[in-house]
Design a protein around this motif. Structure first.
Motif, mmCIF file in Angstrom:
data_model
loop_
_atom_site.group_PDB
_atom_site.id
_atom_site.type_symbol
_atom_site.label_atom_id
_atom_site.label_comp_id
_atom_site.label_asym_id
_atom_site.label_seq_id
_atom_site.Cartn_x
_atom_site.Cartn_y
_atom_site.Cartn_z
ATOM 1 N N ALA A 131 0.827 -1.213 0.000
ATOM 2 C CA ALA A 131 0.000 0.000 0.000
ATOM 3 C C ALA A 131 0.859 1.261 0.000
ATOM 4 O O ALA A 131 0.552 2.241 -0.691
ATOM 5 C CB ALA A 131 -0.934 -0.010 1.210
ATOM 6 N N ARG A 132 1.950 1.253 0.751
ATOM 7 C CA ARG A 132 2.783 2.448 0.866
ATOM 8 C C ARG A 132 3.696 2.632 -0.338
ATOM 9 O O ARG A 132 4.009 3.753 -0.729
ATOM 10 C CB ARG A 132 3.619 2.385 2.136
ATOM 11 N N TYR A 133 4.099 1.505 -0.931
ATOM 12 C CA TYR A 133 5.038 1.574 -2.054
ATOM 13 C C TYR A 133 4.469 0.776 -3.231
ATOM 14 O O TYR A 133 4.890 -0.363 -3.481
ATOM 15 C CB TYR A 133 6.409 1.036 -1.645
ATOM 16 N N PRO A 134 3.498 1.335 -3.950
ATOM 17 C CA PRO A 134 2.811 0.584 -5.005
ATOM 18 C C PRO A 134 3.695 0.202 -6.186
ATOM 19 O O PRO A 134 3.302 -0.647 -6.991
ATOM 20 C CB PRO A 134 1.692 1.547 -5.445
ATOM 21 N N ARG A 135 4.875 0.779 -6.315
ATOM 22 C CA ARG A 135 5.762 0.428 -7.429
ATOM 23 C C ARG A 135 6.544 -0.854 -7.159
ATOM 24 O O ARG A 135 7.239 -1.351 -8.019
ATOM 25 C CB ARG A 135 6.728 1.580 -7.719
ATOM 26 N N ILE A 136 6.419 -1.386 -5.940
ATOM 27 C CA ILE A 136 7.096 -2.631 -5.597
ATOM 28 C C ILE A 136 6.157 -3.807 -5.874
ATOM 29 O O ILE A 136 4.973 -3.765 -5.534
ATOM 30 C CB ILE A 136 7.509 -2.646 -4.114
ATOM 31 N N GLU A 137 6.681 -4.855 -6.468
ATOM 32 C CA GLU A 137 5.926 -6.091 -6.647
ATOM 33 C C GLU A 137 6.120 -6.952 -5.392
ATOM 34 O O GLU A 137 7.122 -7.650 -5.250
ATOM 35 C CB GLU A 137 6.412 -6.842 -7.886
ATOM 36 N N VAL A 138 5.183 -6.863 -4.477
ATOM 37 C CA VAL A 138 5.309 -7.537 -3.187
ATOM 38 C C VAL A 138 4.847 -8.985 -3.315
ATOM 39 O O VAL A 138 3.721 -9.256 -3.726
ATOM 40 C CB VAL A 138 4.500 -6.806 -2.103
ATOM 41 N N ASP A 139 5.730 -9.908 -2.964
ATOM 42 C CA ASP A 139 5.414 -11.336 -2.994
ATOM 43 C C ASP A 139 5.303 -11.828 -1.554
ATOM 44 O O ASP A 139 6.308 -11.960 -0.857
ATOM 45 C CB ASP A 139 6.515 -12.103 -3.736
ATOM 46 N N PRO A 140 4.086 -12.120 -1.087
ATOM 47 C CA PRO A 140 3.910 -12.510 0.323
ATOM 48 C C PRO A 140 4.184 -13.979 0.602
ATOM 49 O O PRO A 140 4.121 -14.405 1.752
ATOM 50 C CB PRO A 140 2.432 -12.192 0.565
ATOM 51 N N ASP A 141 4.498 -14.768 -0.424
ATOM 52 C CA ASP A 141 4.537 -16.221 -0.261
ATOM 53 C C ASP A 141 5.932 -16.821 -0.145
ATOM 54 O O ASP A 141 6.064 -18.007 0.152
ATOM 55 C CB ASP A 141 3.825 -16.895 -1.437
ATOM 56 N N VAL A 142 6.980 -16.031 -0.405
ATOM 57 C CA VAL A 142 8.331 -16.596 -0.466
ATOM 58 C C VAL A 142 9.116 -16.298 0.802
ATOM 59 O O VAL A 142 8.774 -15.395 1.575
ATOM 60 C CB VAL A 142 9.103 -16.053 -1.685
#
Length: 314
Positions: A131-142
């Motif tokens: 939410a704070r850094y929308p340009r990051i592709e956040v992967d919650p599974d690794v």
């Protein structure tokens, strides 16, 4: 990469700092390769909860390190200090490999090092990061992400996984295995954070679906459909879908699959039941179906999960 700098400041987490220091400060017995030159960099004195730390050097030393490691940042809702962010950015521009452990990712994000890149952090904070850094592709599974010059890890123990990965990159598997043996941990863990994330059932008594959730949990061995759930909840399938998304953030079928997988995890941990029996008890039907969904959701096969999490007799 033989020089490692730990970038520390007030408000960081001592666990991640300690494990990084444990890995990079000294080589295990019997390892003859040239080990890392470790420096702790920060202000004159740093406070970690009840602990006080005297750094070896200031942030200016980060620019001379081959690898810069940023431990966990305690308050992810607070902006990290500007001097730390600037120093980490300058180190990366000077050619350093920059690594964040757990919530240290928020420092790298503030420095702009993750824009357009894939990254991870502790599963409890992935939504805040995205939410704070929308340009990051956040992967919650690794457990960790290796982008070459920028690396990020998930929470706590996953920080150790990333540290061992760095040793493996720099010195090979045999040396990384020696470090793992000294720490009495596996040299490599399969799978991702999904193994460790719980998906609680919403429990508000006044919620329209409050009575449906326990009803479903008691019937996971049955072939339930969306129509079955809607009929039990006394609402249309479309309205059920809206209520489910509002309460759980997902669809009824995805939620149902998650509950089946969670139940399979519990049975793998607590019982000696074979995979066919567990497949039947969780409504998966066959062992093949269970293995496919379990591997895709959790990241490892059921047998691997059982070996990792099986409760030991007391």
């Amino acid at each position: 990469m033989d020089t490692v700098a730990l970038a520390v400041t007030d408000g960081m987490l001592h666990f991640e700092l300690s494990l990084a220091h444990e890995v990079f400060a000294a080589a295990p017995d019997g390892v003859t390769v040239a080990w890392y030159d470790l420096t702790v960099c920060g202000p004159v004195a740093v406070r970690f909860g009840r602990f006080r730390l005297e750094p070896d050097a200031g942030f200016d030393r980060l620019r001379h390190a081959g690898t810069v490691i940023v431990p966990g940042w305690a308050d992810v809702h607070q902006d990290p200090p500007a001097d730390l962010v600037d120093a980490v950015r300058a180190a990366h521009e000077a050619g350093a490999r920059v690594v964040s452990l757990c919530t240290g990712v928020f420092v790298l994000a503030a420095a702009g090092l993750l824009d357009g890149r894939r990254a991870t952090t502790h599963w409890a904070h992935t939504e805040a990061l995205a939410a704070r850094y929308p340009r990051i592709e956040v992967d919650p599974d690794v457990l960790y992400v290796d982008n070459g010059s920028v690396l990020t890890s998930a929470g706590k123990a996953a920080a150790l996984d990333l540290c061992l990965h760095l040793v493996r990159l720099d010195h090979g598997s045999s040396v990384a295995n020696a470090v793992a043996r000294r720490l009495v941990v596996p040299p490599h863990r399969a799978g991702g954070q999904a193994q460790f994330v719980t998906t609680p059932v919403p429990a508000q008594d006044d919620h329209p679906l409050a009575g449906l959730f326990p009803w479903v949990i008691e019937r996971l061995d049955q072939p339930l459909t969306v129509e079955d759930l809607a009929r039990q909840a006394r609402m249309s399938t479309r309205h059920l879908g809206r209520q489910f998304h509002a309460a759980t953030g997902t669809t009824p079928l995805r939620w149902l699959l998650t509950q089946r997988i969670r139940h399979a995890q519990e049975l793998l941990e607590r019982t000696d039941d074979n995979i066919d029996t567990i497949a039947a008890a969780t409504g998966m039907g066959t062992a093949t179906t269970l293995r496919r969904h379990f591997n895709r959701t959790v990241g490892v096969p059921p047998d691997t999960y059982r070996r990792t999490f099986r409760a030991r007799p007391r």
